[in-house]
Write a protein that holds these residues in place. Structure first.
Motif, PDB file in Angstrom:
ATOM      1  N   SER A 113       0.829  -1.206   0.000  1.00  0.00           N
ATOM      2  CA  SER A 113       0.000   0.000   0.000  1.00  0.00           C
ATOM      3  C   SER A 113       0.860   1.251   0.000  1.00  0.00           C
ATOM      4  O   SER A 113       0.354   2.346   0.020  1.00  0.00           O
ATOM      5  CB  SER A 113      -0.931   0.007   1.214  1.00  0.00           C
ATOM      6  OG  SER A 113      -0.171   0.052   2.395  1.00  0.00           O
ATOM      7  N   SER A 114       2.170   1.088  -0.045  1.00  0.00           N
ATOM      8  CA  SER A 114       3.079   2.223  -0.049  1.00  0.00           C
ATOM      9  C   SER A 114       3.312   2.700  -1.470  1.00  0.00           C
ATOM     10  O   SER A 114       3.278   1.923  -2.411  1.00  0.00           O
ATOM     11  CB  SER A 114       4.424   1.821   0.553  1.00  0.00           C
ATOM     12  OG  SER A 114       4.251   1.397   1.865  1.00  0.00           O
ATOM     13  N   PRO A 115       3.595   4.004  -1.611  1.00  0.00           N
ATOM     14  CA  PRO A 115       3.942   4.486  -2.938  1.00  0.00           C
ATOM     15  C   PRO A 115       5.289   3.908  -3.341  1.00  0.00           C
ATOM     16  O   PRO A 115       6.086   3.488  -2.508  1.00  0.00           O
ATOM     17  CB  PRO A 115       4.015   6.004  -2.760  1.00  0.00           C
ATOM     18  CG  PRO A 115       4.279   6.204  -1.315  1.00  0.00           C
ATOM     19  CD  PRO A 115       3.637   5.047  -0.601  1.00  0.00           C
ATOM     20  N   ASN A 130       0.159   3.632  -6.058  1.00  0.00           N
ATOM     21  CA  ASN A 130      -0.570   2.471  -6.545  1.00  0.00           C
ATOM     22  C   ASN A 130      -2.038   2.619  -6.172  1.00  0.00           C
ATOM     23  O   ASN A 130      -2.421   3.554  -5.470  1.00  0.00           O
ATOM     24  CB  ASN A 130       0.050   1.159  -6.023  1.00  0.00           C
ATOM     25  CG  ASN A 130      -0.009   1.046  -4.523  1.00  0.00           C
ATOM     26  OD1 ASN A 130      -1.025   1.373  -3.911  1.00  0.00           O
ATOM     27  ND2 ASN A 130       1.059   0.580  -3.912  1.00  0.00           N
ATOM     28  N   SER A 131      -2.846   1.701  -6.619  1.00  0.00           N
ATOM     29  CA  SER A 131      -4.298   1.822  -6.426  1.00  0.00           C
ATOM     30  C   SER A 131      -4.712   1.801  -4.955  1.00  0.00           C
ATOM     31  O   SER A 131      -5.782   2.298  -4.616  1.00  0.00           O
ATOM     32  CB  SER A 131      -5.025   0.728  -7.198  1.00  0.00           C
ATOM     33  OG  SER A 131      -4.625  -0.546  -6.717  1.00  0.00           O
ATOM     34  N   ASN A 132      -3.892   1.253  -4.088  1.00  0.00           N
ATOM     35  CA  ASN A 132      -4.244   1.220  -2.667  1.00  0.00           C
ATOM     36  C   ASN A 132      -4.121   2.578  -1.997  1.00  0.00           C
ATOM     37  O   ASN A 132      -4.691   2.793  -0.936  1.00  0.00           O
ATOM     38  CB  ASN A 132      -3.353   0.212  -1.926  1.00  0.00           C
ATOM     39  CG  ASN A 132      -3.610  -1.199  -2.373  1.00  0.00           C
ATOM     40  OD1 ASN A 132      -4.692  -1.528  -2.833  1.00  0.00           O
ATOM     41  ND2 ASN A 132      -2.602  -2.041  -2.241  1.00  0.00           N
ATOM     42  N   GLN A 133      -3.370   3.486  -2.605  1.00  0.00           N
ATOM     43  CA  GLN A 133      -3.211   4.820  -2.022  1.00  0.00           C
ATOM     44  C   GLN A 133      -4.517   5.608  -2.074  1.00  0.00           C
ATOM     45  O   GLN A 133      -4.790   6.424  -1.204  1.00  0.00           O
ATOM     46  CB  GLN A 133      -2.119   5.596  -2.753  1.00  0.00           C
ATOM     47  CG  GLN A 133      -0.735   5.073  -2.549  1.00  0.00           C
ATOM     48  CD  GLN A 133      -0.272   5.146  -1.117  1.00  0.00           C
ATOM     49  OE1 GLN A 133       0.045   4.137  -0.529  1.00  0.00           O
ATOM     50  NE2 GLN A 133      -0.246   6.312  -0.546  1.00  0.00           N
ATOM     51  N   GLN A 190      -9.225  12.438   0.826  1.00  0.00           N
ATOM     52  CA  GLN A 190      -8.334  11.276   0.681  1.00  0.00           C
ATOM     53  C   GLN A 190      -7.087  11.640  -0.118  1.00  0.00           C
ATOM     54  O   GLN A 190      -5.959  11.364   0.290  1.00  0.00           O
ATOM     55  CB  GLN A 190      -9.099  10.154  -0.016  1.00  0.00           C
ATOM     56  CG  GLN A 190      -8.260   9.060  -0.614  1.00  0.00           C
ATOM     57  CD  GLN A 190      -9.087   8.148  -1.505  1.00  0.00           C
ATOM     58  OE1 GLN A 190      -9.456   7.087  -1.076  1.00  0.00           O
ATOM     59  NE2 GLN A 190      -9.377   8.571  -2.724  1.00  0.00           N
ATOM     60  N   VAL A 191      -7.281  12.295  -1.249  1.00  0.00           N
ATOM     61  CA  VAL A 191      -6.167  12.643  -2.129  1.00  0.00           C
ATOM     62  C   VAL A 191      -5.278  13.700  -1.492  1.00  0.00           C
ATOM     63  O   VAL A 191      -4.048  13.581  -1.501  1.00  0.00           O
ATOM     64  CB  VAL A 191      -6.693  13.114  -3.503  1.00  0.00           C
ATOM     65  CG1 VAL A 191      -5.576  13.699  -4.347  1.00  0.00           C
ATOM     66  CG2 VAL A 191      -7.369  11.956  -4.232  1.00  0.00           C
ATOM     67  N   LEU A 192      -5.881  14.725  -0.922  1.00  0.00           N
ATOM     68  CA  LEU A 192      -5.082  15.811  -0.343  1.00  0.00           C
ATOM     69  C   LEU A 192      -4.221  15.337   0.823  1.00  0.00           C
ATOM     70  O   LEU A 192      -3.071  15.775   0.955  1.00  0.00           O
ATOM     71  CB  LEU A 192      -5.983  16.969   0.079  1.00  0.00           C
ATOM     72  CG  LEU A 192      -6.637  17.729  -1.065  1.00  0.00           C
ATOM     73  CD1 LEU A 192      -7.514  18.857  -0.525  1.00  0.00           C
ATOM     74  CD2 LEU A 192      -5.598  18.269  -2.031  1.00  0.00           C
ATOM     75  N   HIS A 193      -4.739  14.441   1.649  1.00  0.00           N
ATOM     76  CA  HIS A 193      -3.941  13.936   2.770  1.00  0.00           C
ATOM     77  C   HIS A 193      -2.717  13.175   2.267  1.00  0.00           C
ATOM     78  O   HIS A 193      -1.616  13.329   2.821  1.00  0.00           O
ATOM     79  CB  HIS A 193      -4.777  13.049   3.690  1.00  0.00           C
ATOM     80  CG  HIS A 193      -5.807  13.808   4.466  1.00  0.00           C
ATOM     81  ND1 HIS A 193      -5.498  14.864   5.279  1.00  0.00           N
ATOM     82  CD2 HIS A 193      -7.151  13.659   4.548  1.00  0.00           C
ATOM     83  CE1 HIS A 193      -6.594  15.339   5.842  1.00  0.00           C
ATOM     84  NE2 HIS A 193      -7.622  14.626   5.394  1.00  0.00           N
ATOM     85  N   VAL A 194      -2.884  12.382   1.247  1.00  0.00           N
ATOM     86  CA  VAL A 194      -1.750  11.631   0.696  1.00  0.00           C
ATOM     87  C   VAL A 194      -0.737  12.591   0.071  1.00  0.00           C
ATOM     88  O   VAL A 194       0.473  12.474   0.312  1.00  0.00           O
ATOM     89  CB  VAL A 194      -2.226  10.579  -0.335  1.00  0.00           C
ATOM     90  CG1 VAL A 194      -1.046   9.973  -1.073  1.00  0.00           C
ATOM     91  CG2 VAL A 194      -3.038   9.491   0.357  1.00  0.00           C
ATOM     92  N   LEU A 195      -1.206  13.555  -0.692  1.00  0.00           N
ATOM     93  CA  LEU A 195      -0.284  14.493  -1.329  1.00  0.00           C
ATOM     94  C   LEU A 195       0.442  15.348  -0.295  1.00  0.00           C
ATOM     95  O   LEU A 195       1.648  15.590  -0.424  1.00  0.00           O
ATOM     96  CB  LEU A 195      -1.022  15.370  -2.337  1.00  0.00           C
ATOM     97  CG  LEU A 195      -1.584  14.634  -3.551  1.00  0.00           C
ATOM     98  CD1 LEU A 195      -2.321  15.594  -4.469  1.00  0.00           C
ATOM     99  CD2 LEU A 195      -0.486  13.901  -4.307  1.00  0.00           C
ATOM    100  N   ARG A 196      -0.266  15.796   0.732  1.00  0.00           N
ATOM    101  CA  ARG A 196       0.398  16.556   1.800  1.00  0.00           C
ATOM    102  C   ARG A 196       1.425  15.697   2.526  1.00  0.00           C
ATOM    103  O   ARG A 196       2.509  16.167   2.870  1.00  0.00           O
ATOM    104  CB  ARG A 196      -0.634  17.076   2.795  1.00  0.00           C
ATOM    105  CG  ARG A 196      -1.388  18.278   2.318  1.00  0.00           C
ATOM    106  CD  ARG A 196      -2.300  18.860   3.405  1.00  0.00           C
ATOM    107  NE  ARG A 196      -3.187  19.827   2.836  1.00  0.00           N
ATOM    108  CZ  ARG A 196      -4.510  19.693   2.763  1.00  0.00           C
ATOM    109  NH1 ARG A 196      -5.104  18.627   3.263  1.00  0.00           N
ATOM    110  NH2 ARG A 196      -5.247  20.629   2.209  1.00  0.00           N
ATOM    111  N   GLY A 197       1.078  14.447   2.749  1.00  0.00           N
ATOM    112  CA  GLY A 197       1.985  13.541   3.445  1.00  0.00           C
ATOM    113  C   GLY A 197       3.285  13.299   2.702  1.00  0.00           C
ATOM    114  O   GLY A 197       4.312  13.002   3.319  1.00  0.00           O
TER     115      GLY A 197
END
Length: 158
Positions: free
Chosen positions: A4-6, A21-24, A40-47
């Motif tokens: 689940s990691s990029p 990947n699709s799990n992100q 969902q998307v913004l939290h991943v991009l900020r992270g």
């Protein structure tokens, strides 16, 4: 088993591209869930410190750079620009993959992540935040308005 990691892709300039990947982004964007999908998307991009690609606070560097001495300079491709384009396109691909078929059409003509985000924001966020989620008809009208003149007759028929 899928991670689940990029994925970190090393580049010749020593930096790593982030590929998702699709799990992100497990929640696919639909006409009913824009605020949740966006979070969902913004939290991943900020992270991953990638928000500059969305909000344009990280503009692309110049495509070419000067190298050499004062009298013998030559212009070469800027590796920072190449890195920026690659990262932007990897994020854009992940965003497109995290949408349903209708939204993919809206994003298909986007050339950068910021461009895609603006397209999504224009139609989806305003309607979703006003408690009036995007209908399939609204999305189709938006997509058809964005296609070129060469498809005018087909768009009129639809």
């Amino acid at each position: 088993m899928l991670s689940s990691s990029p994925i970190s892709l090393p580049q010749s300039n020593g930096r790593n591209l982030i590929s998702f990947n699709s799990n992100q982004f497990p929640l696919k964007l639909s006409t009913q869930n824009y605020p949740t999908w966006r979070a969902q998307v913004l939290h991943v991009l900020r992270g991953h410190n990638l928000m500059g690609y969305v909000d344009k606070s990280l503009p692309p560097p110049p495509a070419f750079t000067q190298v050499g001495e004062e009298n013998t300079t030559k212009e070469i491709a800027n590796p920072d620009y190449e890195f920026w384009v690659c990262q932007d396109q990897l994020i854009l691909a992940a965003i497109i993959a995290s949408t349903n078929f209708s939204a993919m059409h809206v994003l298909s003509s986007a050339t950068t992540l910021a461009h895609a985000w603006k397209k999504l924001k224009n139609i989806a966020e305003d309607l979703a935040l006003s408690d009036n989620p995007v209908s399939s008809v609204d999305l189709i009208v938006y997509v058809l308005n964005d296609i070129g003149l060469e498809f005018r007759d087909i768009a009129a028929a639809i």
